[in-house]
Structures are given as structure tokens and as C-alpha cells.
Design an enzyme around this catalytic site. Structure first.
Site, PDB file in Angstrom:
ATOM      1  N   ARG A 119      15.479 123.211   4.597  1.00  0.00           N
ATOM      2  CA  ARG A 119      16.321 122.787   5.714  1.00  0.00           C
ATOM      3  C   ARG A 119      17.312 123.907   6.062  1.00  0.00           C
ATOM      4  NH1 ARG A 119      16.805 119.599  10.079  1.00  0.00           N
ATOM      5  NH2 ARG A 119      18.588 118.193  10.066  1.00  0.00           N
ATOM      6  N   THR A 393       9.864 118.830  16.759  1.00  0.00           N
ATOM      7  CA  THR A 393       9.492 118.993  15.372  1.00  0.00           C
ATOM      8  C   THR A 393       7.973 118.903  15.325  1.00  0.00           C
ATOM      9  OG1 THR A 393      11.519 117.884  14.801  1.00  0.00           O
ATOM     10  CG2 THR A 393       9.830 117.889  13.108  1.00  0.00           C
ATOM     11  N   THR A 411      10.841 122.130  11.894  1.00  0.00           N
ATOM     12  CA  THR A 411      11.439 121.866  13.201  1.00  0.00           C
ATOM     13  C   THR A 411      12.331 122.997  13.678  1.00  0.00           C
ATOM     14  OG1 THR A 411      12.681 120.185  14.420  1.00  0.00           O
ATOM     15  CG2 THR A 411      13.508 120.733  12.244  1.00  0.00           C
ATOM     16  N   ASP A 435      22.188 118.311  14.531  1.00  0.00           N
ATOM     17  CA  ASP A 435      21.914 117.175  13.637  1.00  0.00           C
ATOM     18  C   ASP A 435      23.144 116.767  12.821  1.00  0.00           C
ATOM     19  OD1 ASP A 435      19.356 116.488  14.327  1.00  0.00           O
ATOM     20  OD2 ASP A 435      18.391 117.765  12.842  1.00  0.00           O
ATOM     21  N   GLY A 490       9.753 113.367  15.589  1.00  0.00           N
ATOM     22  CA  GLY A 490      10.298 112.225  16.335  1.00  0.00           C
ATOM     23  C   GLY A 490      11.733 111.870  16.023  1.00  0.00           C
ATOM     24  N   GLY A 491      12.483 112.745  15.337  1.00  0.00           N
ATOM     25  CA  GLY A 491      13.877 112.421  15.025  1.00  0.00           C
ATOM     26  C   GLY A 491      13.941 111.113  14.247  1.00  0.00           C
TER      27      GLY A 491
END
Ligand code: DON
Length: 589
Positions: A119, A393, A411, A435, A490-491
Site C-alpha cells: 500500500r 483499481t 490501484t 483514501d 470498486g472502492g
């Protein structure tokens, strides 16, 4: 965690020579004719006997399927294929595939599960209020477009660590297909041009996006010479080149005076091996994403609450109004917990065990009532305030014939990320800073409640912190063997999409193809009474009337995932690509 090498020592990172084009051609030549030559000298131990009749992939585009085929033909395993796919998508699907973003990889290798967190992280100069104006309000678009939206990218170190730890082929070999697509070009399909067209205005005048992507047109060969040079440097010098070499310099130059990411941020970036989240469910072992993803916790909570509500679901028809009503109440509880307790586990002690405790989930399930009026009862986070210590993503799924698997979601966050391309590097940078919670109780670009918008501030900006994610690359095991590999973009729709597909597969015995084609809907705690539907399967007619009659508001959304999955029931893997996207499911012998 130390990273054992399993093959010949790799070239350490060295300072970068200037004769890149020579090297680019050399590597490209090695891949001419779409054949990857194996690296016989590298395999120390003979591969174990094949456990399956074939390897398989479910990937978001046809180029990455071809890449996987080449890598398997060369003797590569699931991790080699996954890393090659990730680099290929950075070239052929630049809206989401990336070098300048981040993600998660769930791996099952030689009988054991692993999880790699690559991440993005907030730069050291990032501050909690960096997106607020003088009045304390978020400046529109600032966390999503342009240089200040960029977090420190993790993808290249993630791929480097995964391939070093588990891959069988040479690193350079694995990057070959991507390098070829960047150098020789590829033909964009209409969907890619449409996605490009959709963001041009957003980025115009704010970023250099158009200078790089104005030629990305359907049916036209699109070449990326600067990206080819970057890939060649990484292929030649290893993954750390991106963080410590010429590419790092180019990123830092691009940021200088505009964004916050520095050379020091890049040098410090390391992907992290974490314990995957595991849970027993329905005779399977679920292996999924731990924090900083909220997705694994949410997915397991949904699966277990639904199982605890067996009686309430008895005889309730799939995707009927009463069914959607029950699921929506489960989702309320998942998102209430997510909002309150989730964040970067290196900043907070996320109470994962408590959130997944069977007794707790049975109590939460007990709150779900078939005759509840939508939105009538406040849904609070289930553990109380006494907290312990406090659309882009892409996903792909891979299994190899030895029974290993990779489930990978990565993503740039929004489509084409921040829109900022690294000049001279030819790749896009993420807008992952979006985010984070930019202001408690603010609204995110996903239109969702902002995760962590709470008094505990588990997802506010801090230097080095990872923004909370929903990415949920998941593997299901049956009797210690891979049974399902699944994930989607898709979050916040990621976890609800995966949950619905798994339910369709296991509770309703659908085939993988049917499960992917079935209606999907989305609901989360806020907005309180909204059920989202999608163009692929709109909620209309009688079903719409019934839900509205119950008190729900229906709202169309453009996107509800692009699930790529592989089921194994026996010895032949069964890949399936979501009919909503341009994905390819391929069995590879
Ligand atoms: O990490 C996350 O949850 C988001 N950045 C994912 C964004 C996403 O899936 C957009 N896809 N359509």
C-alpha cells in the site's frame, strides 16, 4: 520479515547507466515472438509434481492473459505470472495498472498462505490538515488530482519482494512482456479510450496527463518509450531502482515544488509481509486482506453474519426485496465498524480479533430484523467507544499447475490516479492520499461515508501512514488446497461485491459464470437508506417498487466491480472474468 532467496543471487541495485536504449532492445529481442525462454540455471530444486491439470488466470485484459501464458510456458509459477501481469497492466491498462500506485497480494505457495502489503504511504511532509482551506474545509479535488494527491508508491517494491521470495524465473524475464508492450506498443481497445476520455477534462490544466495520453486511441498502436526505459532500468537493476536510482530522481523532480514525495520518502519505502487474515466459514478457510485493508474484516463479518442468520434467510429468494433488506442491514453493521475502528495497523491497534469474534458477530446478526424499517434504528459501531489502545483499481487471480495461487488487487485509486505523469519516466502517479479522511465527517470521492470519520481518527493523515483501503484479494482453501481465488476493484463496493459472488457460488450453488453475471447491489451505512444498482443489472420494475415501498431510495451507479476469479473443484481450474469488464479467463496447459 527476512526474505529468503530461492535462486541465484540477483544483481544488487547499482547506480544506473545511461545506455538504456541498448538494454531495452536487448530485453525486447529476448521476448520477440512472444516466447519467454526459461532460465534453467536458476532452478535449484526440481518443481514439485503438478497438482492440477493446468494453470489458469482471470485477468482484466487480453494482453495480460498472453503475458501469463508466456510466463507459464517458460516454467514460471503463479507469483512469476502475477508479477508479469502486474507490470503488463501498468503498460496496457494504465487507468489502473501501475508502477506509481500500490496494492495487496494474497499468496498461497507450497501449502502456506502469505500476504504482502504494498500500500502507498503518506509522505513525511504530509499533515493532517493538508487539504483544508483557511476555514477548515477540504479544498475540492486537492486530495484527488495533481501533485499533492500523490502518496509514496508501493507497487514496484511489492512486485520485487514477491518475485524475489517466491518466483522461479529471472526478474528480468518476468518484466520482458511488459517491456515489449511498452516498446512495440499495443492496440488500445475502445473501453480504454473511453476511460481516458472520461478524465481528460478533470486533469486539463492541472497535470501533464494529456501530453502523454492524447494518443491513446482505440485501434491505434500506442507506444510508451519513456515507460519502456523505466521498465528496462527496473529489469536491469532490480526493484529498488525505482526507489533509489534514476527513476527515484525523476519522481522527486516531478514532485519538487508541487507535491510532497521526496527522494527520502522513496528510499524509506518498503512493502511489508503481514499475517493474512484467516477464518473458517462454511467448510472453507478464508484467507484474505488484514488492515490496512478494511476489506478482509468486512468480508468475514458479512459471511459470518449471514451464516448466523440462516433461519432468517431460509426460503428468502436471492436478490428479492426481503433478501436485499437483510443484506443491507448486515452491511450497515460492517460499515459502522469499518468507519470507527479501521486504519493502518502500524499506527493503531485495530481490534481485528474482537471484530471477528463469533459471539460478537452472532450478537450483531441478532440485531438484523426482517421487519426493520430501513434507517429507523441508528446503527452504532459494535465495540463501543472504549476502543482499545486506541473508480480505479484492478484485480487479477492466478493459479499454477502446482496448486499455488495469487490474488492481487492494486490501484492508482481514481482512474489514471492523480493524472500526474513522471516526466522522463512515462508512468502515472497515484492519488491514494484521497483514501485518507481529509476532514472528519467529510464526504469521500467514492460518495461513501469516509472510513474513519470518527472521534478515534484512525484514518487521518500522518507522515508515513497508510490510508485505509477496501481492497480484498482473497483465497479460499478447502482441505488445505486452493478452492477459490477472487477479488475486484470498486472502492467500498469491493467487499460487498466479493461477498455477493461468494454467496451466489456457495449458498446458491451457481456456476462461476452465473455467479459473476448475477445481479449485484451495494449498500453501506451512509447514505442511510440508499441501495445502489448498476447498469449491468438495473433494479427496476416490481423489485424497485418493493424496495421503495419498504423505504429504500434506489440510486444508479456506473460501476459495481470487475471480479476476476478462479474456482477449483477437482483438478481443473475454472477461471471466470466479470462480464461487466473486458477481462479474460484462460486455462493454460
Ligand atoms: O484502496 C482502496 O480501497 C481504493 N483506493 C480503491 C479504489 C478503487 O477500487 C477504485 N476502483 N474502481
Amino acid at each position: 520479515m527476512s526474505v529468503p532467496t530461492h535462486d541465484a543471487p540477483r544483481a544488487p541495485f547499482t547506480s544506473v547507466s545511461f545506455a538504456r536504449l541498448v538494454m531495452v532492445s536487448a530485453v525486447v529481442v529476448a521476448f520477440a515472438g512472444s516466447v519467454v525462454t526459461p532460465a534453467p540455471a536458476l532452478a535449484k530444486t526440481p518443481p514439485p509434481k503438478a497438482a492440477l491439470d493446468a494453470s489458469a488466470v482471470a485477468v482484466p485484459d487480453r494482453y495480460s492473459a498472453d503475458t501469463a501464458q508466456q510466463i507459464f510456458a517458460a516454467g514460471g509459477n503463479a507469483v512469476d505470472a502475477a508479477v508479469a501481469i502486474a507490470f503488463t497492466l501498468a503498460v496496457t491498462a494504465p487507468d489502473a495498472g501501475n508502477l506509481g500506485g500500490g496494492g495487496f497480494m494474497t499468496v498461497f505457495m507450497d501449502g502456506k498462505p502469505y500476504f504482502l502489503d504494498y500500500r502507498e504511504r503518506a509522505p513525511q511532509q504530509a499533515t493532517r490538515e493538508m487539504y483544508l482551506d483557511d476555514k477548515g474545509n477540504p479544498v475540492p479535488g486537492m486530495s484527488a488530482v495533481g501533485h499533492r494527491a500523490v502518496a509514496v508508491p508501493g507497487t514496484v517494491d511489492g512486485m520485487w519482494q514477491a518475485q524475489r521470495r517466491f518466483g522461479k524465473l529471472k526478474w528480468k524475464q518476468v518484466l520482458g512482456p511488459a517491456l515489449r508492450y511498452a516498446t512495440d506498443g499495443f492496440q488500445a481497445e475502445p473501453w480504454l479510450q473511453q476511460r481516458r476520455d472520461a478524465v481528460v477534462k478533470t486533469f486539463a490544466g492541472k497535470t501533464n496527463f494529456d501530453a502523454y495520453f492524447s494518443n491513446l486511441k482505440a485501434g491505434v498502436t500506442y507506444r510508451q518509450p519513456e515507460l519502456a526505459q523505466t521498465l528496462a532500468r527496473i529489469a536491469d537493476d532490480g526493484g529498488r531502482e525505482f526507489y533509489e536510482g534514476r527513476t527515484a530522481e525523476l519522481i522527486a523532480q516531478q514532485m519538487y515544488g508541487h507535491g510532497l514525495v521526496t527522494k527520502q520518502d522513496l528510499i524509506q519505502y518498503k512493502a511489508v509481509w503481514r499475517q493474512p487474515l484467516t477464518a473458517d466459514w462454511n467448510g472453507y478457510r478464508v484467507v484474505t486482506a488484514p488492515p490496512p485493508s478494511s476489506g478482509g474484516v468486512g468480508l468475514i463479518q458479512m459471511l459470518k453474519m449471514k451464516a448466523a442468520l440462516k433461519q432468517a434467510f431460509d426460503g428468502v429468494e436471492l436478490n428479492s426485496a426481503p433478501y436485499i433488506h437483510l443484506i443491507a442491514q448486515i452491511e450497515d453493521r460492517v460499515f459502522a465498524d469499518r468507519q470507527q475502528y479501521m486504519g493502518d495497523p502500524d499506527s493503531f491497534k485495530v481490534p481485528v480479533d474482537k471484530l471477528l469474534d463469533d459471539v460478537y458477530l452472532a450478537q450483531r446478526a441478532d440485531e438484523v430484523k426482517p421487519d426493520e424499517v430501513p434507517g429507523a434504528t441508528p446503527v452504532k459501531p459494535g465495540l463501543g467507544d472504549a476502543m482499545p489502545e486506541k473508480a480505479q483499481t484492478t484485480h487479477f487471480s492466478v493459479v499454477d499447475k502446482w496448486g499455488n495461487a495469487v490474488s492481487n488487487t492494486y490501484t492508482l485509486n481514481g482512474p489514471f490516479g492523480s493524472g500526474v505523469v513522471v516526466d522522463g519516466g512515462g508512468f502515472l502517479l497515484n492519488d491514494a492520499m484521497d483514501d485518507f479522511v481529509t476532514k472528519p465527517s467529510g464526504a469521500s470521492t467514492a460518495g461513501a461515508s469516509q472510513p474513519g470519520a470518527n472521534s478515534l481518527d484512525t484514518n487521518t493523515i500522518a507522515p508515513g501512514r497508510r490510508p485505509l483501503s477496501s481492497m480484498t484479494p482473497t483465497i479460499l482453501l478447502k482441505d488445505d488446497k486452493v478452492s477459490l481465488v477472487i477479488g475486484t476493484p470498486g472502492g467500498s463496493r469491493i467487499l460487498t461485491s466479493i461477498f455477493q459472488v461468494m454467496t451466489d457460488l456457495y449458498d446458491f450453488n451457481m456456476t462461476p459464470t452465473d455467479a459473476l453475471a448475477a445481479l449485484r447491489f451495494h449498500h453501506q451505512l451512509l447514505p442511510r437508506k440508499t441501495i445502489y444498482f448498476e447498469p449491468y443489472h438495473p433494479i427496476t420494475g416490481e423489485l424497485a417498487e418493493q424496495l421503495q415501498g419498504m423505504g429504500y431510495a434506489l440510486e444508479g451507479q456506473s460501476f459495481n466491480g470487475d471480479v476476476q476469479m478462479i474456482r477449483i473443484d477437482g483438478t481443473l481450474p475454472e477461471p471466470a472474468a466479470d462480464p461487466r469488464g473486458a477481462g479474460v479467463a484462460r486455462v493454460i496447459r
